[in-house]
Design an enzyme around this catalytic site. Structure first.
Site, PDB file in Angstrom:
ATOM      1  N   ASP A   8       0.681  -1.208   0.052  1.00  0.00           N
ATOM      2  CA  ASP A   8      -0.112  -0.060   0.165  1.00  0.00           C
ATOM      3  C   ASP A   8       0.923   1.063  -0.076  1.00  0.00           C
ATOM      4  OD1 ASP A   8      -1.834   1.982   0.632  1.00  0.00           O
ATOM      5  OD2 ASP A   8      -2.322   1.398   2.375  1.00  0.00           O
ATOM      6  N   LYS A  70       2.890  11.326  -3.538  1.00  0.00           N
ATOM      7  CA  LYS A  70       1.849  10.705  -4.369  1.00  0.00           C
ATOM      8  C   LYS A  70       0.777  11.425  -5.043  1.00  0.00           C
ATOM      9  CE  LYS A  70      -1.632   7.055  -3.536  1.00  0.00           C
ATOM     10  NZ  LYS A  70      -1.963   6.126  -2.424  1.00  0.00           N
ATOM     11  N   GLU A 169      -7.426   0.528  -4.015  1.00  0.00           N
ATOM     12  CA  GLU A 169      -7.271   0.365  -2.548  1.00  0.00           C
ATOM     13  C   GLU A 169      -8.405  -0.019  -2.094  1.00  0.00           C
ATOM     14  OE1 GLU A 169      -5.688   4.127  -1.494  1.00  0.00           O
ATOM     15  OE2 GLU A 169      -3.875   4.045  -2.499  1.00  0.00           O
ATOM     16  N   ASP A 191     -12.783   5.114   2.549  1.00  0.00           N
ATOM     17  CA  ASP A 191     -11.217   5.386   2.495  1.00  0.00           C
ATOM     18  C   ASP A 191     -10.928   6.661   2.593  1.00  0.00           C
ATOM     19  OD1 ASP A 191      -8.455   5.134   2.346  1.00  0.00           O
ATOM     20  OD2 ASP A 191      -8.486   3.669   0.664  1.00  0.00           O
TER      21      ASP A 191
END
Ligand code: AMP
Length: 599
Positions: A8, A70, A169, A191
């Site tokens: 992850d 990211k 994810e 999430d």
């Protein structure tokens, strides 16, 4: 075959896991943590640190400490204004117009920085497993575009990892759920991480996980909540001191740090103290910041962000044709899902108690590891029916966008489209591929353009070229074209407007390998120096404790050897010299022990 690891790769933190006889296990990193901060720090002498060590230097050296990379993956510089506000380091524009990070005059791509984080995770996995690791399943937010997925894959290549699968994810979290619960249910995965938000609605059973709908926002996460607190602090400080600190990188980093700490505390407490002594100093002396932040104020400052996530959830339910009562379980993923107001809103919206049985920091990596286990054949296969989150299409006359593959279509999927010429004897046809939902081409994300060349001369509209667009299981777009008259098929590589060429990736991989080798060497040297140091201390102690039993001559000799040893340790920079030194001191140690046993 070596182990395939599940990663992850998070905005704030990254986690790595693997399957140990059909059971997922999180890999502990060098520092003993289950979670590795996705932070890379550079020192003046070119040394790099990743993880906790880098995070610790964030306050003192914000310009050379890269976090939240990211947010910049696969992004154009011109489209990154919002992301730039969330960081203190310098964002530069690369020659191809992408985002880069400037450190001490050198520009690194986000792929290179992410590769440094991946390299660290790979190394931890290798240390843990005692074997080399070359393959991984990596997760990305469901809302990552094609360029962002490509960039993630390129980062893996640079880090020496073959990325076998990219999975979303929330789908990974659902896999973890299937693995543990093995019963038919309709679930929502909410999430909310450090930099992104995703909501996915899935239908799961023992051996299938089908995504019904997914929505999200790639630029909404915990860091945005921190920013709201920082803005509030800056304003309060200005009101009280008549000083604007928003342009001071170090002060802003301190504020950001304090804001995040306050936010974390407010997940359990209803009020928190923010105390930053000596925040700035001017001619009138030092100025401190001291204030209390209540949970109610925090919620007022951040409510609009929470509502944004609620709206996405409502829209996802509409897309999936579900009503709130249709859901069996809500799985909360990502650090920001721990915020009480978030939990209250989500619970109210879905009218269900939240499932808190999964660790929100680890569940995604665990799902990635389960996917790796399926690829290894160690875990019973679960069919993943994921969807594409953006419509894919091409630019047509009038600069409009024609959708070929609608969003929320199950992947892998493909669609063909016939294209032709618009003037007589036209030799080439240009096709502009885009992802998005807006009617005008310019308002969507351009994936790139390609040209079909060598079309046989003929009247306009006569050539029939069939272009096939497909989205693979990784969510990555592929295009092929066939001239139906000649039967010639061409695999078209989209000239991506963002992204790296093969040559660039190879060069970056070489550099990453060299940096890794240098780190190994530095570590080995440090270890050797440490060994010498310990030998010197042991000899000093042996001498001190036994001086009365020794001859003056022996004492003198050992003292000389110790002096020479200390000098040599300062000067010796290579392995050979340090090994010689180790032997030299060991010899005196043995000599002294021998003398003592005979005395
Ligand atoms: P992730 O990307 O899932 O690692 O989430 C990281 C984000 O979650 C960061 O913005 C953290 O500040 C935030 N976070 C972690 N724990 C908590 C907590 N207990 N309360 C509020 N936010 C949290």
């Amino acid at each position: 075959m070596g182990k395939i690891i599940g990663i992850d790769l998070g905005t704030t933190n990254s986690v790595c896991a693997y399957m140990d006889r059909a059971e997922p296990r999180v890999i502990i990193n060098e520092e003993g943590g289950r979670v590795t901060p996705s932070v890379v720090g550079f020192s003046r002498n070119g040394e790099r640190f990743v993880g906790d060590v880098a995070k610790r230097q964030m306050l003192i050296n914000p310009l050379a400490t890269i976090h939240s990379i990211k947010r910049f993956m696969g992004k154009k510089y011109r489209d990154s204004r919002r992301e730039q506000q969330a960081v203190n380091y310098l964002i530069a524009e690369t020659a191809s117009g992408d985002c880069g990070v400037e450190i001490e005059g050198r520009v690194y791509t986000p792929q290179e920085i992410s590769a440094m984080v991946l390299q660290k995770l790979r190394r931890s996995a290798e240390d843990h497993l005692g074997e080399s690791v070359t393959e991984a399943v990596i997760t990305v937010p469901a809302y990552f575009t094609d360029s962002q997925r490509q960039a993630t894959r390129d980062a893996a290549t640079i880090a020496g990892l073959d990325c076998l699968r990219i999975i979303n994810e929330p789908t990974a979290a659902a896999l973890a759920y299937v693995h543990e619960r093995k019963r038919r249910s309709t679930i929502a995965v909410y999430d909310f991480g450090g930099g992104t938000f995703d909501i996915s609605l899935l239908e799961v059973d023992r051996d299938v996980a089908e995504v019904l709908a997914t929505r999200g926002n790639n630029a909404l996460g915990g860091a945005d909540l921190d920013r709201r607190i920082v803005e509030w602090l800056v304003q309060r400080f200005q009101e009280e001191n008549d000083l604007d600190v928003s342009n001071d990188a170090i002060v802003m980093q301190r504020l950001r740090d304090a804001a995040e700490r306050a936010k974390l505390e407010l997940s359990t407490a209803t009020t928190t103290e923010i105390h930053l002594p000596f925040l700035v100093a001017d001619s009138s002396g030092p100025r401190h910041l001291q204030t209390a932040l209540t949970r109610a104020t925090f919620e007022r400052l951040t409510e609009s962000h929470f509502q944004e996530t609620v709206n996405e959830c409502k829209q996802a339910m509409k897309d999936a044709g579900l009503r709130p009562g249709d859901l069996d379980e809500i799985i909360m993923v990502g650090g920001s899902s721990r915020i009480p107001r978030v939990q209250e809103l989500v619970q109210g919206l879905f009218r269900r108690n939240l499932n808190k049985g999964f660790n929100p920091d680890e569940v995604v990596a665990v799902g990635a590891a389960i996917n790796a286990g399926i690829l290894e054949g160690e875990v019973k296969a679960v069919t993943l029916l994921d969807v594409t989150n953006f419509s894919l299409g091409i630019e047509v006359q009038g600069r409009r966008f024609a959708k070929l593959i609608e969003k929320n279509t199950t992947i892998p999927t493909q669609k063909t489209q016939l294209v032709s010429t618009v003037i007589d004897n036209q030799k080439t046809v240009k096709v502009h591929v885009l992802q998005g939902e807006r009617p005008m081409a310019k308002d969507n994300v351009s994936l790139g353009e390609f040209e079909l060349t060598n079309i046989q001369p003929s009247s306009r509209g006569a050539p029939r070229i069939q272009v096939q667009f497909s989205i693979d299981t990784n969510g990555i777009v592929n295009v092929t074209a066939e001239d139906l008259r000649t039967g010639i098929t061409e695999k078209i590589t989209i000239e991506a407007p963002t992204g790296l060429s093969k040559v660039e990736i190879d060069r970056m991989k070489e550099e990453a390998d060299a940096a890794e080798a240098k780190t190994d060497l530095d570590k080995a040297l440090k270890g050797l120096r440490d060994q010498v140091e310990r030998k010197l201390v042991a000899l000093e102690e042996l001498l001190r404790e036994n001086k009365p039993r020794l001859h003056k001559k022996d004492i003198f000799e050992v003292e000389q050897a110790l002096k020479r040893g200390r000098m040599a340790l300062i000067k010796s920079q290579d392995r050979k010299k340090l090994n010689e030194l180790l032997t030299y001191i060991s010899r005196y140690h043995t000599h002294l022990e021998h003398r003592l046993s005979n005395s």
